[in-house]
Enzyme design. Sequence first.
Site, mmCIF file in Angstrom:
data_model
loop_
_atom_site.group_PDB
_atom_site.id
_atom_site.type_symbol
_atom_site.label_atom_id
_atom_site.label_comp_id
_atom_site.label_asym_id
_atom_site.label_seq_id
_atom_site.Cartn_x
_atom_site.Cartn_y
_atom_site.Cartn_z
ATOM 1 N N SER A 28 0.611 -10.263 -0.575
ATOM 2 C CA SER A 28 0.405 -8.810 -0.505
ATOM 3 C C SER A 28 0.648 -8.157 0.847
ATOM 4 C CB SER A 28 -1.005 -8.469 -0.980
ATOM 5 O OG SER A 28 -1.959 -9.202 -0.237
ATOM 6 N N LYS A 50 0.792 -1.227 0.000
ATOM 7 C CA LYS A 50 0.000 0.000 0.000
ATOM 8 C C LYS A 50 0.833 1.291 0.000
ATOM 9 C CE LYS A 50 -4.491 -1.166 0.411
ATOM 10 N NZ LYS A 50 -4.505 -2.597 0.688
HETATM 11 C C1 LIG Z 1 -5.325 -3.528 0.332
HETATM 12 C C2 LIG Z 1 -4.889 -4.926 0.323
HETATM 13 C C3 LIG Z 1 -5.295 -5.813 -0.689
HETATM 14 C C4 LIG Z 1 -6.265 -5.438 -1.778
HETATM 15 O O1 LIG Z 1 -5.924 -4.295 -2.525
HETATM 16 P P1 LIG Z 1 -7.037 -3.451 -3.259
HETATM 17 O O2 LIG Z 1 -6.306 -2.413 -4.015
HETATM 18 O O3 LIG Z 1 -7.920 -2.854 -2.198
HETATM 19 O O4 LIG Z 1 -7.816 -4.384 -4.113
HETATM 20 C C5 LIG Z 1 -4.778 -7.100 -0.652
HETATM 21 N N1 LIG Z 1 -3.942 -7.511 0.317
HETATM 22 C C6 LIG Z 1 -3.545 -6.688 1.302
HETATM 23 C C7 LIG Z 1 -2.604 -7.219 2.333
HETATM 24 C C8 LIG Z 1 -3.997 -5.370 1.337
HETATM 25 O O5 LIG Z 1 -3.602 -4.564 2.334
#
Ligand SMILES: *Cc1c(COP(=O)(O)O)cnc(C)c1O
Length: 337
Positions: free
Chosen positions: A314, A60
């Site tokens: 992610s 993010k």
């Molecule tokens: C925000 C987030 C997502 C999803 O991202 P989007 O842009 O909202 O679709 C996936 N995994 C993690 C760990 C996140 O913080």
Amino acid sequence: MPHSPDQQALLEHYVKKILAAPVYDIAVRTPLQPAPALSETLGNRVLLKREDLQTTFSFKIRGAYNKLVQLSDEQRAQGVITASAGNHAQGVALAARELGVAATIVMPSTTPELKVLGVRSRGAEALLHGESFPFALAHALHLAEQSGCTFVSPFDDPDVIAGQGTVAMEILRQHQGALDAIFIPVGGGGLIAGIAAYVKYLRPGVRIIGVESEHSACLQAALRADERVVLPSLGTFADGVAVAQIGAYGFEVCRFCVDEVITVSNDELCAAIKNIYDDTRSITEPSGALAVAGIKQYVARSGVRDQTFVAIDSGANINFDSLRHVAERAAVCGVPA
Ligand SMILES: *Cc1c(COP(=O)(O)O)cnc(C)c1O
């Protein structure tokens, strides 16, 4: 999926923004790393894009920084406000501190404590409001209107989407051989939109597969209805993706760039956290394991072999105490790798 000239122009617009995004002022280039055990079990080559190793332990920071850095001096002086399930909050807090901008962040009251501490320790003001993201969002929008601060969406903003798209730029540079599909976790759709725009412009043959929690499958619902629907209820085990409505900017890209959406259960997420641990000795948060859970389901269903897949790992922001539950479910459901 051949694209119309308008669609191609939209992708080109994002590719330019992605190439120009100055995210490396603050973000790191994360490894794209083989997952040998998972690859062996699944009969396909699985590569993990390790965004769990990113600054703030999720991707993010890329979108948050790219948004804040483009604000005018006037906007910076006023400060920013955002709503976030936690990871975007930490990204905004860090980006704001780096740029000397005041930040207020509204998070749902269910946000894991370590994400709240992650915000406060970076000097931003954290307000806990509402039981899930939509309530926090409404409150943040209200505060932004009252105060004149700039609202920074966690996903529904072209600069945020472009920042997240830098993940795809790295993947295509790090892996230049055959690539069949990229599996991407979906919350509000910023990450998948940025990745899809970049990849479909440069390597249209690579399949883009979204993976959602079955308790917050807002992209799947929108693609089926052919419009952005609002989910009537949300589960928050995968708190990073607990979003009720896909973002408008993201959906504009997803509707012609996403080849398939897979939904997975909480138990499948727990099992996938274990798979990632077995291959990396790293712990991911539930949202961080969505893509691996999606690959497992995809391979089980289609029976494909000898393909190359990338999973976006992610994020890693999970409360230590939650690991007990994760380990229990992974053992109980006994989902084989
Ligand atoms: C925000 C987030 C997502 C999803 O991202 P989007 O842009 O909202 O679709 C996936 N995994 C993690 C760990 C996140 O913080």
